[in-house]
Write a protein that holds these residues in place. Structure first.
Motif, PDB file in Angstrom:
ATOM      1  N   CYS A 101      16.421 110.243  25.855  1.00  0.00           N
ATOM      2  CA  CYS A 101      16.799 109.263  24.844  1.00  0.00           C
ATOM      3  C   CYS A 101      18.085 108.604  25.344  1.00  0.00           C
ATOM      4  O   CYS A 101      19.115 109.267  25.473  1.00  0.00           O
ATOM      5  CB  CYS A 101      17.028 109.966  23.510  1.00  0.00           C
ATOM      6  SG  CYS A 101      17.678 108.909  22.208  1.00  0.00           S
TER       7      CYS A 101
ATOM      8  N   ARG B 227      21.487 106.815  25.538  1.00  0.00           N
ATOM      9  CA  ARG B 227      22.656 106.604  24.681  1.00  0.00           C
ATOM     10  C   ARG B 227      23.604 105.598  25.314  1.00  0.00           C
ATOM     11  O   ARG B 227      24.353 104.945  24.626  1.00  0.00           O
ATOM     12  CB  ARG B 227      23.390 107.930  24.431  1.00  0.00           C
ATOM     13  CG  ARG B 227      22.564 108.948  23.679  1.00  0.00           C
ATOM     14  CD  ARG B 227      22.101 108.462  22.334  1.00  0.00           C
ATOM     15  NE  ARG B 227      23.222 108.422  21.407  1.00  0.00           N
ATOM     16  CZ  ARG B 227      23.314 107.615  20.374  1.00  0.00           C
ATOM     17  NH1 ARG B 227      22.358 106.775  20.105  1.00  0.00           N
ATOM     18  NH2 ARG B 227      24.356 107.635  19.593  1.00  0.00           N
TER      19      ARG B 227
ATOM     20  N   ASP C  56      24.586 113.192  16.292  1.00  0.00           N
ATOM     21  CA  ASP C  56      23.472 112.290  16.610  1.00  0.00           C
ATOM     22  C   ASP C  56      22.137 112.918  16.225  1.00  0.00           C
ATOM     23  O   ASP C  56      21.246 112.237  15.695  1.00  0.00           O
ATOM     24  CB  ASP C  56      23.487 111.922  18.092  1.00  0.00           C
ATOM     25  CG  ASP C  56      24.633 110.993  18.456  1.00  0.00           C
ATOM     26  OD1 ASP C  56      25.282 110.439  17.544  1.00  0.00           O
ATOM     27  OD2 ASP C  56      24.892 110.828  19.666  1.00  0.00           O
TER      28      ASP C  56
ATOM     29  N   ASP D 236      21.856 112.823  12.434  1.00  0.00           N
ATOM     30  CA  ASP D 236      21.665 111.455  11.947  1.00  0.00           C
ATOM     31  C   ASP D 236      20.323 110.855  12.361  1.00  0.00           C
ATOM     32  O   ASP D 236      20.040 109.689  12.074  1.00  0.00           O
ATOM     33  CB  ASP D 236      22.803 110.554  12.435  1.00  0.00           C
ATOM     34  CG  ASP D 236      24.153 110.927  11.834  1.00  0.00           C
ATOM     35  OD1 ASP D 236      24.178 111.645  10.808  1.00  0.00           O
ATOM     36  OD2 ASP D 236      25.183 110.517  12.397  1.00  0.00           O
TER      37      ASP D 236
ATOM     38  N   GLU E  78      19.230 110.139  15.418  1.00  0.00           N
ATOM     39  CA  GLU E  78      19.335 109.181  16.519  1.00  0.00           C
ATOM     40  C   GLU E  78      18.754 109.699  17.831  1.00  0.00           C
ATOM     41  O   GLU E  78      18.714 108.963  18.817  1.00  0.00           O
ATOM     42  CB  GLU E  78      20.806 108.802  16.716  1.00  0.00           C
ATOM     43  CG  GLU E  78      21.390 108.081  15.528  1.00  0.00           C
ATOM     44  CD  GLU E  78      22.858 107.731  15.709  1.00  0.00           C
ATOM     45  OE1 GLU E  78      23.315 107.626  16.862  1.00  0.00           O
ATOM     46  OE2 GLU E  78      23.540 107.571  14.683  1.00  0.00           O
TER      47      GLU E  78
ATOM     48  N   LYS F 249      11.725 112.777  16.341  1.00  0.00           N
ATOM     49  CA  LYS F 249      12.992 113.455  16.649  1.00  0.00           C
ATOM     50  C   LYS F 249      12.739 114.629  17.588  1.00  0.00           C
ATOM     51  O   LYS F 249      11.694 115.281  17.516  1.00  0.00           O
ATOM     52  CB  LYS F 249      13.638 113.983  15.377  1.00  0.00           C
ATOM     53  CG  LYS F 249      14.065 112.910  14.415  1.00  0.00           C
ATOM     54  CD  LYS F 249      14.647 113.552  13.161  1.00  0.00           C
ATOM     55  CE  LYS F 249      14.821 112.540  12.061  1.00  0.00           C
ATOM     56  NZ  LYS F 249      15.298 113.175  10.820  1.00  0.00           N
TER      57      LYS F 249
END
Length: 141
Positions: free
Chosen positions: A54, A56, A66, A69, A71, A80
């Motif tokens: 993922c 960033r 993160d 949340d 993300e 997720k």
């Protein structure tokens, strides 16, 4: 999240350098800056049970926040996933952390360049190693 709160994350004291190249995974890429690595557990995803990253990028990150949340998601399906490693590429990174129960903040720095990347959080056999923290911050430039 309040300071001093106990949380589990990868062992950021462990790192290994490598060289970018081709792999057989759909979405396991060393992006510029910081990437979170893990495995997609969504059965309907093309990346099911594969390593994924993922992106960033560059900035300041708190991996535990993160994750909380939402993300940290699979690029193939948006599901997720749990962070099992950091992939650092073409950047200067400072990781500041404090293990839970300790009073001193520790610092680790990495500056992969060219085709080099740094993989953080795995032992020499590629297993994720977990630690408990009260603080963890990644500063990536």
């Amino acid at each position: 999240m309040s300071r001093g709160h106990k949380f589990r994350a990868i062992d950021v004291s462990l790192s290994k350098k490598g060289t970018t190249g081709h792999n057989n995974y759909h979405h396991y890429t060393a992006h510029n800056g910081t990437s979170y690595g893990g495995v997609c557990n969504n059965r309907s995803c093309i990346c099911y049970r594969e390593r994924i990253t993922c992106k960033r990028g560059k900035g300041t990150f708190r991996p535990n926040e993160d994750e909380e949340d939402g993300e940290v998601v699979c690029p193939g399906c948006g599901h997720k996933f749990e962070i099992e490693e950091l992939i650092l590429y073409n950047c200067n990174v400072t990781i500041k952390f404090r293990y839970f129960g300790e009073s001193n903040t520790q610092t680790k720095s990495h500056s992969p360049s060219g085709s080099e990347y740094v993989r953080v959080g795995k032992d020499k056999w590629g297993n994720t190693i977990w630690k408990y923290y009260s603080s963890l911050r990644i500063i990536c430039k």
